[in-house]
Design an enzyme around this catalytic site. Structure first.
Site, PDB file in Angstrom:
ATOM      1  N   LYS A 104       0.853  -1.185   0.000  1.00  0.00           N
ATOM      2  CA  LYS A 104       0.000   0.000   0.000  1.00  0.00           C
ATOM      3  C   LYS A 104       0.887   1.232   0.000  1.00  0.00           C
ATOM      4  O   LYS A 104       1.950   1.253   0.645  1.00  0.00           O
ATOM      5  CB  LYS A 104      -0.889  -0.035   1.248  1.00  0.00           C
ATOM      6  N   SER A 179      -9.466   1.146   2.939  1.00  0.00           N
ATOM      7  CA  SER A 179      -8.701   1.974   2.021  1.00  0.00           C
ATOM      8  C   SER A 179      -7.614   1.233   1.244  1.00  0.00           C
ATOM      9  O   SER A 179      -7.027   1.785   0.316  1.00  0.00           O
ATOM     10  CB  SER A 179      -8.064   3.128   2.804  1.00  0.00           C
ATOM     11  N   SER A 203      -9.719  -1.089   7.058  1.00  0.00           N
ATOM     12  CA  SER A 203      -9.078  -0.918   5.756  1.00  0.00           C
ATOM     13  C   SER A 203      -8.215  -2.053   5.232  1.00  0.00           C
ATOM     14  O   SER A 203      -7.805  -2.019   4.072  1.00  0.00           O
ATOM     15  CB  SER A 203      -8.267   0.379   5.754  1.00  0.00           C
TER      16      SER A 203
END
Length: 520
Positions: A104, A179, A203
């Site tokens: 990420k 996310s 997330s």
């Protein structure tokens, strides 16, 4: 990112080694163990593996279904693969040798900018790897790429100003959760062997649920947050996103450990299992007591698809030997917890500004400057960012301190419920309704706040699919959370593994089919 289109001949050769190879290797649904066996047998080179994933990114992420999961490739990935091929003894020495991983884009990396998905931070290059990234590299991982994400990890639909909207590979009209949606899509569509995410409320587990994956949020303090772009010191955690439980255990093993620069990890001293793999037994559900938290199931028409999948999953848990215990307790109601106890807006500005100050070439040095630049996804972020900036010193406000008191009380209550009823885990859907269509800016009806506030570990695993539709040929994935007491990651992995082996619910999306590889 520049397009990486390649010829069919290159695609055919991408996973082949010279003529001495015994058989071809396909990356589709490959596990870490599969890769290591192929490397050991001489069926595969590390360069071929890495190049094959790069080719799939070009074919399915940048063109074709245009999943938009990848923010940028690591320019050094192939060179790192070549270094492995020159020293194959590393296969025995490094548990994650030649594992191409997507991070990420809020994990610091020395060779690539860390933008958090924000145009305002384009080119920002930290001086050092995040502590967890350094540990992964030591274990043998090759950082393949940085994944697109919900900008600054503030939301659940995975849209960013720097790379746009990530698309769900199971239904291209829907978001992938968030996310950590870019990581989730990359792993689900076989654009990488595995990935990592961060989880402040939902997330890691939201994209796991929406993409038919395993997502593990560990006990807060088990994995260092040093070098990861922060949202909340009270709620943040990081962990793996994988296609199977065994790979999640392997990544957790590599990432966990005490970091002197992150005082919270001192709580994990002596808590890291010597071998999380040892917990992975197919009979781990036999006799396990699981608390079904009724208030975390929806009651409206839009919840029916998830509830139907979850009922089948609960039946399968019982078939595998689990004892289900109904928990009727309003204290676990997620909407109330989100509204009354979440502390993100109180903590974000101070933590984020301190992070920006630590990045030598960050284009903006504080939240106020980013707001002034206008270089962020305004429809998705403006309300949160302006609210956070308006707090002069959020962590000194009386309401913040009251929320911390309520969090402590809820944490104690959750633990007492589990201990009083002798539960091995709580079980519930991570999302009460299916992941939302592209265009919506919020994924409502998520239950991740229970782990976010308690700091307890939770693993999300595939529970099944909604009925197929014109846009979702397999249906839309639904994930099931198992939440345990602190430091019970081994037990949770065992329960998840037993369910995985009993049900085999993981299926790759049809939007990224295998690339045919011909071999001798």
């Amino acid at each position: 990112m520049k397009s990486l289109l390649i010829s069919p001949a290159v695609l055919v050769a991408a996973f082949l080694v010279p003529a001495s190879a015994q058989s071809p290797f396909s990356p589709t649904e490959a596990t870490i163990a599969d890769v290591h066996r192929a490397l050991a047998a001489g069926q595969l080179t590390c360069r071929a593996l890495v190049q094959g994933y790069i080719d799939r990114i070009a074919t399915y992420d940048q063109t074709g279904p245009t999943l938009n999961a990848i923010r940028a490739l690591n320019p050094n990935a192939l060179a790192q693969a070549d270094a492995f091929d020159k020293d194959p003894s590393r296969l025995a020495a490094e548990p994650l040798a030649c594992v191409p991983l997507v991070l990420k884009d809020n994990y610091n990396t020395v060779e690539m900018p860390t933008t958090g998905g924000s145009k305002a931070l384009e080119g920002a290059r930290p001086a050092n790897d995040a502590f967890a990234v350094a540990k992964l590299r030591k274990a043998g991982v090759i950082i393949l790429a940085k994944a697109n994400m919900q900008e600054l990890a503030l939301g659940g639909v995975s849209i960013s100003s720097i790379a746009g909207q990530v698309r769900n590979p199971y239904d291209l009209t829907r978001t992938p959760g968030g996310s950590s949606g870019g990581t989730g899509v990359a792993v689900a569509a076989n654009l990488a062997l595995a990935g990592t995410g961060s989880d402040t409320v939902n997330s890691i587990r939201s994209p796991a649920s929406a993409n038919n994956l395993v997502g593990l949020r560990p006990t807060q303090g088990l994995i260092s947050l040093s070098g990861v772009m922060p949202v909340s010191k009270t709620q943040d955690a990081i962990g793996p996103l994988t296609r199977n439980v065994s790979d999640a255990a392997a990544l957790l093993q590599a990432m966990a450990g005490v970091d002197p620069s992150d005082p919270l990890t001192a709580q994990g001293e002596g808590k890291v299992s010597a071998s999380y793999a040892d917990f992975l037994k197919p009979d781990a559900l036999k006799g396990a007591r699981l608390g079904v938290v009724k208030v975390l199931f929806g009651t409206k028409p839009e919840h029916e698809a998830v509830n139907a999948v979850m009922q089948r999953a609960l039946d399968q848990l019982q078939d595998a030997g689990a004892v289900l215990v109904t928990i009727e307790d309003p204290a676990f109601e997620a909407d109330s917890l989100n509204a009354q106890d979440d502390v993100q807006t109180y903590e974000f500005k101070a933590l984020f500004n301190a992070y920006l100050a630590s990045v030598p070439n960050a284009p903006h040095k504080d939240l106020a400057a980013i707001l002034a630049s206008g270089q962020y996804a305004k429809p998705a972020l403006e309300k949160f960012l302006t609210g956070a900036e308006a707090r002069q010193d959020g962590m000194q406000e009386p309401e913040y301190k009251a929320r911390l008191d309520r969090i402590a009380a809820f944490k104690a209550h959750a633990a007492s419920v589990m201990m009083d009823k002798k539960l091995d885990a709580l079980v519930y859907p991570l999302q009460k309704r299916l992941v939302v269509p592209i265009g919506e800016l919020n994924q409502a009806d998520r239950n991740g706040i229970v782990a976010g506030l308690t700091g307890f570990p939770a693993i999300n695993i595939p529970a099944g699919f909604s009925p197929p539709s014109d846009t979702a040929p397999l249906g839309v994935p639904v994930g099931m959370d198992l939440l345990g007491l602190p430091w019970s990651e081994g037990k949770l992995l065992g329960l998840a593994y037993a369910f995985e082996q009993a049900t085999k619910l993981r299926q790759p999306p049809r939007s990224g089919p295998p690339i045919n590889v011909q071999g001798k």
